[in-house]
Structure formats: C-alpha cells, structure tokens
Design an enzyme around this catalytic site. Sequence first.
Site, PDB file in Angstrom:
ATOM      1  N   ASP A  33       0.863  -1.180   0.000  1.00 17.36           N
ATOM      2  CA  ASP A  33       0.000   0.000   0.000  1.00 17.36           C
ATOM      3  C   ASP A  33       0.904   1.237   0.000  1.00 17.36           C
ATOM      4  O   ASP A  33       1.823   1.333   0.811  1.00 17.36           O
ATOM      5  CB  ASP A  33      -0.902  -0.020   1.250  1.00 17.36           C
ATOM      6  CG  ASP A  33      -2.040   0.980   1.155  1.00 17.36           C
ATOM      7  OD1 ASP A  33      -1.765   2.182   0.944  1.00 17.36           O
ATOM      8  OD2 ASP A  33      -3.193   0.575   1.304  1.00 17.36           O
ATOM      9  N   GLN A  96     -14.504   2.445   1.611  1.00 18.21           N
ATOM     10  CA  GLN A  96     -13.736   2.007   0.437  1.00 18.21           C
ATOM     11  C   GLN A  96     -13.409   3.191  -0.469  1.00 18.21           C
ATOM     12  O   GLN A  96     -14.252   4.057  -0.703  1.00 18.21           O
ATOM     13  CB  GLN A  96     -14.561   0.970  -0.354  1.00 18.21           C
ATOM     14  CG  GLN A  96     -13.783   0.337  -1.499  1.00 18.21           C
ATOM     15  CD  GLN A  96     -14.593  -0.741  -2.247  1.00 18.21           C
ATOM     16  OE1 GLN A  96     -15.800  -0.878  -2.037  1.00 18.21           O
ATOM     17  NE2 GLN A  96     -13.916  -1.478  -3.107  1.00 18.21           N
ATOM     18  N   HIS A 102     -10.067  -5.874  -2.454  1.00 21.00           N
ATOM     19  CA  HIS A 102      -8.736  -6.056  -1.870  1.00 21.00           C
ATOM     20  C   HIS A 102      -8.856  -6.208  -0.366  1.00 21.00           C
ATOM     21  O   HIS A 102      -9.793  -5.689   0.251  1.00 21.00           O
ATOM     22  CB  HIS A 102      -7.806  -4.885  -2.212  1.00 21.00           C
ATOM     23  CG  HIS A 102      -8.366  -3.556  -1.841  1.00 21.00           C
ATOM     24  ND1 HIS A 102      -9.270  -2.884  -2.630  1.00 21.00           N
ATOM     25  CD2 HIS A 102      -8.163  -2.763  -0.755  1.00 21.00           C
ATOM     26  CE1 HIS A 102      -9.598  -1.745  -2.049  1.00 21.00           C
ATOM     27  NE2 HIS A 102      -8.950  -1.651  -0.902  1.00 21.00           N
ATOM     28  N   PHE A 103      -7.860  -6.887   0.196  1.00 25.19           N
ATOM     29  CA  PHE A 103      -7.767  -7.096   1.637  1.00 25.19           C
ATOM     30  C   PHE A 103      -6.501  -6.400   2.121  1.00 25.19           C
ATOM     31  O   PHE A 103      -5.425  -6.617   1.571  1.00 25.19           O
ATOM     32  CB  PHE A 103      -7.701  -8.593   1.964  1.00 25.19           C
ATOM     33  CG  PHE A 103      -8.979  -9.312   1.625  1.00 25.19           C
ATOM     34  CD1 PHE A 103      -9.967  -9.497   2.581  1.00 25.19           C
ATOM     35  CD2 PHE A 103      -9.212  -9.771   0.331  1.00 25.19           C
ATOM     36  CE1 PHE A 103     -11.163 -10.137   2.267  1.00 25.19           C
ATOM     37  CE2 PHE A 103     -10.404 -10.409   0.011  1.00 25.19           C
ATOM     38  CZ  PHE A 103     -11.377 -10.594   0.982  1.00 25.19           C
ATOM     39  N   HIS A 104      -6.625  -5.584   3.144  1.00 19.39           N
ATOM     40  CA  HIS A 104      -5.479  -4.927   3.769  1.00 19.39           C
ATOM     41  C   HIS A 104      -4.870  -5.887   4.792  1.00 19.39           C
ATOM     42  O   HIS A 104      -5.596  -6.470   5.601  1.00 19.39           O
ATOM     43  CB  HIS A 104      -5.924  -3.677   4.530  1.00 19.39           C
ATOM     44  CG  HIS A 104      -6.539  -2.608   3.673  1.00 19.39           C
ATOM     45  ND1 HIS A 104      -5.847  -1.484   3.276  1.00 19.39           N
ATOM     46  CD2 HIS A 104      -7.784  -2.487   3.140  1.00 19.39           C
ATOM     47  CE1 HIS A 104      -6.652  -0.716   2.551  1.00 19.39           C
ATOM     48  NE2 HIS A 104      -7.829  -1.304   2.457  1.00 19.39           N
TER      49      HIS A 104
HETATM   50  P1  AMP Z   1      -9.733   1.107   0.357  1.00 20.75           P
HETATM   51  O1  AMP Z   1     -10.045   2.424   0.956  1.00 20.75           O
HETATM   52  O2  AMP Z   1      -9.999  -0.085   1.187  1.00 20.75           O
HETATM   53  O3  AMP Z   1     -10.351   1.038  -1.018  1.00 20.75           O
HETATM   54  O4  AMP Z   1      -8.167   1.076   0.204  1.00 20.75           O
HETATM   55  C1  AMP Z   1      -7.460   1.517  -0.893  1.00 20.75           C
HETATM   56  C2  AMP Z   1      -6.018   1.518  -0.471  1.00 20.75           C
HETATM   57  O5  AMP Z   1      -5.242   1.622  -1.632  1.00 20.75           O
HETATM   58  C3  AMP Z   1      -5.618   2.670   0.454  1.00 20.75           C
HETATM   59  O6  AMP Z   1      -5.059   2.145   1.633  1.00 20.75           O
HETATM   60  C4  AMP Z   1      -4.598   3.456  -0.368  1.00 20.75           C
HETATM   61  O7  AMP Z   1      -3.551   3.919   0.431  1.00 20.75           O
HETATM   62  C5  AMP Z   1      -4.123   2.426  -1.375  1.00 20.75           C
HETATM   63  N1  AMP Z   1      -3.682   2.895  -2.664  1.00 20.75           N
HETATM   64  C6  AMP Z   1      -4.232   3.872  -3.426  1.00 20.75           C
HETATM   65  N2  AMP Z   1      -3.577   3.959  -4.596  1.00 20.75           N
HETATM   66  C7  AMP Z   1      -2.609   3.014  -4.579  1.00 20.75           C
HETATM   67  C8  AMP Z   1      -1.595   2.610  -5.496  1.00 20.75           C
HETATM   68  N3  AMP Z   1      -1.449   3.200  -6.680  1.00 20.75           N
HETATM   69  N4  AMP Z   1      -0.769   1.600  -5.140  1.00 20.75           N
HETATM   70  C9  AMP Z   1      -0.893   1.001  -3.928  1.00 20.75           C
HETATM   71  N5  AMP Z   1      -1.823   1.341  -3.026  1.00 20.75           N
HETATM   72  C10 AMP Z   1      -2.673   2.329  -3.346  1.00 20.75           C
END
Ligand code: AMP
Length: 140
Positions: A33, A96, A102-104
């Site tokens: 991330d 989101q 995706h899974f964090h």
């Molecule tokens: P969500 O809010 O669960 O959709 O999480 C999206 C995640 O993607 C966030 O933690 C962002 O920091 C991360 N993110 C956004 N753009 C990118 C990218 N280009 N590469 C890697 N992570 C990203």
Amino acid sequence: MSYDPNNIFGKILRGEIPCHKVYEDADAIVFMDVMPQSPGHALVLPKAPSRNLLDADPAVLAKIIPLVQKVAVAAKTAFAADGISIAQFNEPAGGQTVFHLHFHVIPRYEGQPLKTHARNMEEGPVLAANAEKLKAALGA
Ligand code: AMP
C-alpha cells in the site's frame, strides 16, 4: 454499481501503472500500500473483477482467503509485528476508496495506533525495501 475496469488497481493488474509487487500468481497479486497505515501494510487482490466483497464470486473468496492468511503470517515475521489487522471496506459509506476487491494486511504493534487510512504517501525506497522483506518471508 457495477465494476469499472478503470479503477487504479485494475490499471496495476493490467501493468499500466507500477506497484511494489510482493507476489503474483494466476489468480492473485500482492503489493505494498503506497499510503501505509503501519510499516509493511500490504494489499492482497484477486485478479477476478469485483468492486468489493459484496459482488465477489464465493469461489474467488475461497481462493483468496488462504493467500490473505499466508501474507498475514509472513508479515508478522517480516516486520516483527505483535499482531496483524485485516481490513476490507465496501462502498464509500463503508470506507472504500478503490473499487476492486482487496484485503489490507496491516502489521500492528502493542500500544501503537494506526495512521489515517489512505492519507500519507510513503517514500518509494521504503516501500521497495518492505516489499523485499515480505517477499523473503513469503518465500516468494
Ligand atoms: P480502500 O479504501 O480499502 O479502497 O483502500 C485503498 C487503499 O489503496 C488505500 O489504503 C490506499 O492507500 C491504497 N492505494 C491507493 N492507490 C494506490 C496505489 N497506486 N498503489 C498502492 N496502493 C494504493
């Protein structure tokens, strides 16, 4: 709402934009991330298109959860974490921000709160070093 392939993770999956990749197979990809909530914060994605958990094929979920587990176990070792948080958000009201499932996987430390979600960009070399650490712990 239906899946929009132009989301940023769709672009990463098609190789149109770069990522700090940790692991990839026919069904899934793992990368760092870019705005980690804790050092070593990684994302585990099935390649199959779905916006989130709500519209995902259960067969896809059945394959991705064992990989989430593997990455969590590896992250605990790689980053000497006390614990691991798994997070998964659904739709804007659910927190989101990127609309490909995706899974964090987030390393946690006793007494340390998480940084704010999707707020501060980490330096490229730090992300690259953390990707290598996680890769090594995964044996990938
Ligand atoms: P969500 O809010 O669960 O959709 O999480 C999206 C995640 O993607 C966030 O933690 C962002 O920091 C991360 N993110 C956004 N753009 C990118 C990218 N280009 N590469 C890697 N992570 C990203």
